[in-house]
Enzyme design. Structure first.
Site, PDB file in Angstrom:
ATOM      1  N   LYS A 126      -4.361  -9.153  -1.891  1.00  0.00           N
ATOM      2  CA  LYS A 126      -3.946  -7.986  -1.118  1.00  0.00           C
ATOM      3  C   LYS A 126      -5.169  -7.404  -0.413  1.00  0.00           C
ATOM      4  CE  LYS A 126      -0.024  -6.740  -4.050  1.00  0.00           C
ATOM      5  NZ  LYS A 126       0.582  -5.688  -4.882  1.00  0.00           N
ATOM      6  N   HIS A 129      -8.233  -2.075   1.025  1.00  0.00           N
ATOM      7  CA  HIS A 129      -7.976  -1.057   2.043  1.00  0.00           C
ATOM      8  C   HIS A 129      -8.588   0.292   1.686  1.00  0.00           C
ATOM      9  CE1 HIS A 129      -4.886   0.606  -0.579  1.00  0.00           C
ATOM     10  NE2 HIS A 129      -4.257  -0.557  -0.605  1.00  0.00           N
ATOM     11  N   HIS A 132      -8.572   1.924  -1.728  1.00  0.00           N
ATOM     12  CA  HIS A 132      -9.459   1.484  -2.812  1.00  0.00           C
ATOM     13  C   HIS A 132     -10.803   2.217  -2.793  1.00  0.00           C
ATOM     14  CE1 HIS A 132      -6.903  -2.288  -2.393  1.00  0.00           C
ATOM     15  NE2 HIS A 132      -6.741  -1.948  -3.656  1.00  0.00           N
TER      16      HIS A 132
END
Length: 569
Positions: A126, A129, A132
């Site tokens: 994933k 982004h 985080h």
């Protein structure tokens, strides 16, 4: 350094035997302004002991104590206000600076203690982004803070490399994936597949079941499923490590959820032996009603495990291998219930170390156009944020070169240090528990109380020290530091240790962010109002030594936030 607060506690304890020195120490406060003293002791708790008005007690205490550590002691109502002897203050700060240099204010209160800090922990396959950013930067700062205080801080990146989403990805890759395209552009291509499979399973129960079965195959170590999982993990981790290098963040362990997959059975067996694992509609749970918590689901009805099963195994592994003073999890506040359940499941299992589990929650990040959602593909890549910040600083530096007709050395590296520092500083400037909306304009602003402002003060001091030919071999006299501006800088410097200790006790890096801004502001007042390069050689040397101390503390403060301190800007 002289511990003025402890000196007050010792003096008062000689006069007040009815309460302990530690209790006195805990009650000593820092007034809101220096006009009310450097420290204050409230006498309200003594009213019942002495059966007197607290204001009378304060007056009697004032008349009975004296010390050359304080230039005066005043009463204001029920408060005893202590004003530090400014010459003693200057002497203790300057001696600490000469002795310790860039380790000014360091104390080894954590010596011999292991601290595990789990942070970042992105899900494999994933995007890394903007969501985080909080766990990654807060966790890194906490690790640095604990290390500065003498703890053996161990950084754990508990990768999300296990779970039903891998069953979904394995199915999606088989159905629609192009392996070469994925290898060339791993995360975006995997994200596309993840979004597609989520859309498809909403109206296709057969496909949903196929994804669950694929994850069960992975748990059962089916060779094809394991090979696909390893490939997804490896290409994802390489992408993440590139961002970590940009952020100057590293970890001591990348043991993710999968690492504990073969360690769960032993813990589930212990739960059964303790009689705490009960059946519930085909699933297995631990009842936590006596802690006013909902039951913890341990094994799902299809036989697969979930986060808490793996976290129990991880906590046991960490305890056995590190015997940590604290096992800290820097995870969003949305997971408060999960960590409460984890702690009390461990307690029910008979582990007397269950209180090692320490959740450090933080608020959520949302976009101005709505919440982040990986499933829907609505994300802002953290790497894009960092690169945009670097590009903006590079533009500013280029303009400066053109306006002043100068050539900035190492411009590319300087742009990285300032740009990434700005992003980190903005992230750590507020209390971690607060939610906030991510804004490009606010994050990339370089005005006011920002990282670039503090970095610029550091660079200015470096230039000043060079101009003044500063050396620690010079002759100094701390008693010459007498102006209000000098004393205020000394006061802030003196508070550095307490600030770091507070940050570690409350696990709040923003204490340090606010501190370095305050120090930078006080230094600028001193710089603008006091002639530092004075004709008097000894006075000049002493003021430069004060500048040197500020430089070192700003540099260390920024370092505790994970931010570089350029010497030129």
């Amino acid at each position: 350094m002289i511990d003025f607060k402890n000196e007050i506690a010792l003096m008062l304890n000689e006069k007040i035997s009815e309460i302990s020195k530690d209790e006195i120490f805990q009650n000593i406060e820092v007034p809101p302004s220096y006009d009310m003293g450097d420290f204050a002791f409230p006498t309200f708790p003594l009213a019942k002991v002495f059966r007197k008005n607290p204001a009378v007690i304060a007056t009697e205490l004032k008349e009975s104590i004296e010390s050359d550590m304080f230039e005066k002691i005043e009463t204001k109502g029920a408060y005893l206000n202590f004003f530090i002897n400014k010459e003693k203050l200057a002497q203790t700060v300057i001696e600490e600076s000469i002795e310790k240099g860039e380790d000014f204010g360091r104390v080894d209160i954590g010596e011999g203690k292991n601290i595990i800090v789990e942070y970042s922990s992105p899900n494999i396959a994933k995007p890394f982004h903007i969501g985080h950013i909080r766990t990654t930067i807060i966790g890194d700062s906490l690790k640095r803070i604990f290390s500065f205080l003498g703890y053996n801080a161990i950084g754990y990146n508990h990768l999300g490399d296990y779970g039903t989403q891998f069953g979904m990805l394995i199915v999606a890759i088989k159905k629609w994936g192009n392996l070469k395209e994925i290898e060339n552009n791993p995360i975006p291509e995997l994200l596309k597949l993840y979004v597609k499979i989520n859309e498809e399973i909403e109206n296709d129960e057969k496909l949903h079941r196929e994804c669950r079965d694929a994850f069960v195959d992975l748990e059962n170590k089916d060779p094809e499923a394991v090979k696909m999982w390893e490939w997804i993990r490896n290409i994802s981790l390489e992408e993440f490590k590139r961002v970590y290098r940009m952020l100057d963040i590293d970890f001591d362990s990348y043991k993710g959820e999968h690492f504990y997959s073969d360690k769960m059975a032993e813990q589930v067996e212990r739960m059964e032996e303790k009689g705490i694992l009960v059946d519930s509609e085909g699933a297995k749970i631990v009842d936590l009603e006596k802690y006013n918590l909902p039951p913890a689901l341990i094994i799902k009805s299809d036989g697969s495990t979930i986060y808490i099963t793996r976290d129990v195994a991880a906590a046991k592994y960490r305890h056995d291998n590190y015997k940590p003073y604290k096992n800290i999890y820097v995870v969003a506040s949305q997971q408060n219930l999960h960590f409460q359940q984890l702690k009390y499941v461990l307690k029910e299992m008979g582990y007397d170390w269950y209180d090692e589990v320490t959740h450090v929650p933080f608020g959520m990040v949302s976009l101005e156009e709505g919440t982040l959602s990986t499933r829907k593909g609505r994300v802002v890549y953290l790497e894009d944020v960092l690169n945009r910040a670097i590009d903006k600083v590079d533009d500013i530096l280029t303009e400066r070169e053109e306006d002043k007709g100068i050539k900035i050395e190492d411009k590319e590296e300087l742009a990285r240090e300032i740009g990434i520092g700005a992003v980190k500083f903005q992230e750590l400037f507020n209390q971690r528990i607060k939610d906030y909306v991510f804004s490009w304009d606010k994050t990339l602003s370089f005005e006011g109380e920002t990282g670039p402002y503090v970095q610029y003060v550091h660079a200015r001091i470096c230039s000043l020290l060079k101009k003044g030919d500063f050396s620690l071999d010079m002759e100094f006299d701390p008693s010459l530091l007498k102006t209000e501006e000098e004393i205020n800088v000394l006061r802030v410097l003196y508070n550095f240790t307490d600030t770091v200790i507070d940050a570690h006790e409350k696990m709040e890096p923003f204490f340090i962010t606010r501190y370095v801004v305050e120090l930078a502001k006080e230094f600028n007042k001193f710089y603008n109002r006091v002639p530092i390069l004075d004709e008097d050689e000894k006075l000049k040397n002493t003021r430069l030594l004060l500048c040197y101390t500020v430089k070192n503390v700003i540099k260390k403060g920024l370092d505790l936030l994970g931010i570089k301190a350029p010497e030129k800007m």
